[in-house]
Design a protein around this motif. Structure first.
Motif, PDB file in Angstrom:
ATOM      1  N   GLN A  72     -31.023 -25.404  -9.137  1.00  0.00           N
ATOM      2  CA  GLN A  72     -30.570 -24.835  -8.630  1.00  0.00           C
ATOM      3  C   GLN A  72     -32.225 -23.777  -7.936  1.00  0.00           C
ATOM      4  O   GLN A  72     -32.424 -23.339  -9.389  1.00  0.00           O
ATOM      5  N   LEU A  73     -32.422 -23.754  -6.685  1.00  0.00           N
ATOM      6  CA  LEU A  73     -33.144 -22.492  -6.269  1.00  0.00           C
ATOM      7  C   LEU A  73     -32.536 -22.007  -6.224  1.00  0.00           C
ATOM      8  O   LEU A  73     -31.096 -21.948  -5.041  1.00  0.00           O
ATOM      9  N   GLN A  74     -32.133 -20.251  -7.011  1.00  0.00           N
ATOM     10  CA  GLN A  74     -30.962 -18.933  -6.739  1.00  0.00           C
ATOM     11  C   GLN A  74     -32.031 -17.897  -5.748  1.00  0.00           C
ATOM     12  O   GLN A  74     -33.076 -17.146  -6.753  1.00  0.00           O
ATOM     13  N   PHE A  75     -31.064 -17.315  -4.854  1.00  0.00           N
ATOM     14  CA  PHE A  75     -32.074 -16.610  -4.516  1.00  0.00           C
ATOM     15  C   PHE A  75     -31.013 -15.424  -4.600  1.00  0.00           C
ATOM     16  O   PHE A  75     -30.115 -15.551  -4.358  1.00  0.00           O
ATOM     17  N   THR A  76     -31.291 -13.672  -5.201  1.00  0.00           N
ATOM     18  CA  THR A  76     -30.775 -12.814  -5.158  1.00  0.00           C
ATOM     19  C   THR A  76     -31.019 -11.763  -4.375  1.00  0.00           C
ATOM     20  O   THR A  76     -32.339 -11.149  -4.747  1.00  0.00           O
ATOM     21  N   ILE A  77     -29.759 -11.276  -3.382  1.00  0.00           N
ATOM     22  CA  ILE A  77     -30.713 -10.315  -2.659  1.00  0.00           C
ATOM     23  C   ILE A  77     -29.968  -8.783  -2.753  1.00  0.00           C
ATOM     24  O   ILE A  77     -28.713  -8.528  -3.028  1.00  0.00           O
ATOM     25  N   THR A  78     -31.229  -7.527  -3.361  1.00  0.00           N
ATOM     26  CA  THR A  78     -30.196  -6.278  -4.305  1.00  0.00           C
ATOM     27  C   THR A  78     -30.508  -5.137  -3.012  1.00  0.00           C
ATOM     28  O   THR A  78     -31.432  -5.187  -2.730  1.00  0.00           O
ATOM     29  N   ASP A  79     -29.529  -4.328  -2.385  1.00  0.00           N
ATOM     30  CA  ASP A  79     -30.208  -3.524  -1.847  1.00  0.00           C
ATOM     31  C   ASP A  79     -29.094  -2.284  -2.236  1.00  0.00           C
ATOM     32  O   ASP A  79     -28.032  -2.583  -3.042  1.00  0.00           O
ATOM     33  N   CYS A  80     -29.055  -0.432  -1.791  1.00  0.00           N
ATOM     34  CA  CYS A  80     -28.209   0.341  -2.757  1.00  0.00           C
ATOM     35  C   CYS A  80     -27.548   1.151  -1.468  1.00  0.00           C
ATOM     36  O   CYS A  80     -27.232   2.167  -1.053  1.00  0.00           O
ATOM     37  N   GLY A  81     -27.667   0.053  -0.246  1.00  0.00           N
ATOM     38  CA  GLY A  81     -26.677   0.657   0.765  1.00  0.00           C
ATOM     39  C   GLY A  81     -25.400   0.440   0.188  1.00  0.00           C
ATOM     40  O   GLY A  81     -24.824   0.865  -0.601  1.00  0.00           O
ATOM     41  N   THR A  82     -24.239   0.967   1.911  1.00  0.00           N
ATOM     42  CA  THR A  82     -23.146   0.660   1.842  1.00  0.00           C
ATOM     43  C   THR A  82     -22.742  -0.295   1.408  1.00  0.00           C
ATOM     44  O   THR A  82     -22.882  -1.510   1.718  1.00  0.00           O
ATOM     45  N   PRO A  83     -21.500   0.107   0.241  1.00  0.00           N
ATOM     46  CA  PRO A  83     -20.705  -1.425  -0.051  1.00  0.00           C
ATOM     47  C   PRO A  83     -20.826  -2.355   0.771  1.00  0.00           C
ATOM     48  O   PRO A  83     -19.635  -2.099   1.642  1.00  0.00           O
TER      49      PRO A  83
END
Length: 143
Positions: A72-83
């Motif tokens: 599997q190729l896994q991409f994780t997108i992370t931000d500190c914005g509005t939930p």
């Protein structure tokens, strides 16, 4: 394999995202057709974050990490914005005409269709969206 890139919430940086996804897909030997799907799904997901996670006129970061786990190729997108949990959105009723359908939600629908799994967590004040796609590992020819 593990790579990451951090972009600001500026859609002018989408070409950098595309280059990143292309590089990752090429490194794992992903079929070109699947790589195109990955790029489309990632663009939809990341542009949503860039467009909606942070208040207008606020600069914020969006970090994308790519790892391989078995097949599997896994991409994780992370931000500190509005939930915001895109997985909580109801599926779009694609049987309705464009005029009958409410605005929005097609990007999330597309990501769900293109990826094998999509999960969301809120961790330490951050949105963490994880997208996974299985891929065939290239066969190694023994000589």
């Amino acid at each position: 394999m593990q790579h990451s890139i951090t972009l600001t919430n500026d859609i002018e940086q989408v070409p950098q995202l595309a280059d990143f996804v292309d590089m990752v897909c090429e490194e794992v030997g992903m079929d070109m057709a699947v790589a195109i799907q990955m790029n489309l799904a990632m663009e939809e997901a990341v542009v949503n974050v860039m467009s909606y996670a942070y208040p207008a006129d606020t600069v914020g970061d969006v970090t994308i990490e790519a790892v391989t786990i078995a097949d599997q190729l896994q991409f994780t997108i992370t931000d500190c914005g509005t939930p915001f949990d895109p997985t909580a959105k109801e599926d779009v009723d694609t049987t309705l005409s464009a005029e009958e359908r409410p605005i929005g939600g097609l990007g999330i629908h597309l990501v769900r269709q293109l990826m094998d799994s999509i999960t969301y967590e809120r961790i330490d004040g951050k949105n963490v969206l994880t997208l996974r796609k299985k891929f065939d590992k290239p066969s190694v020819i023994q000589g």
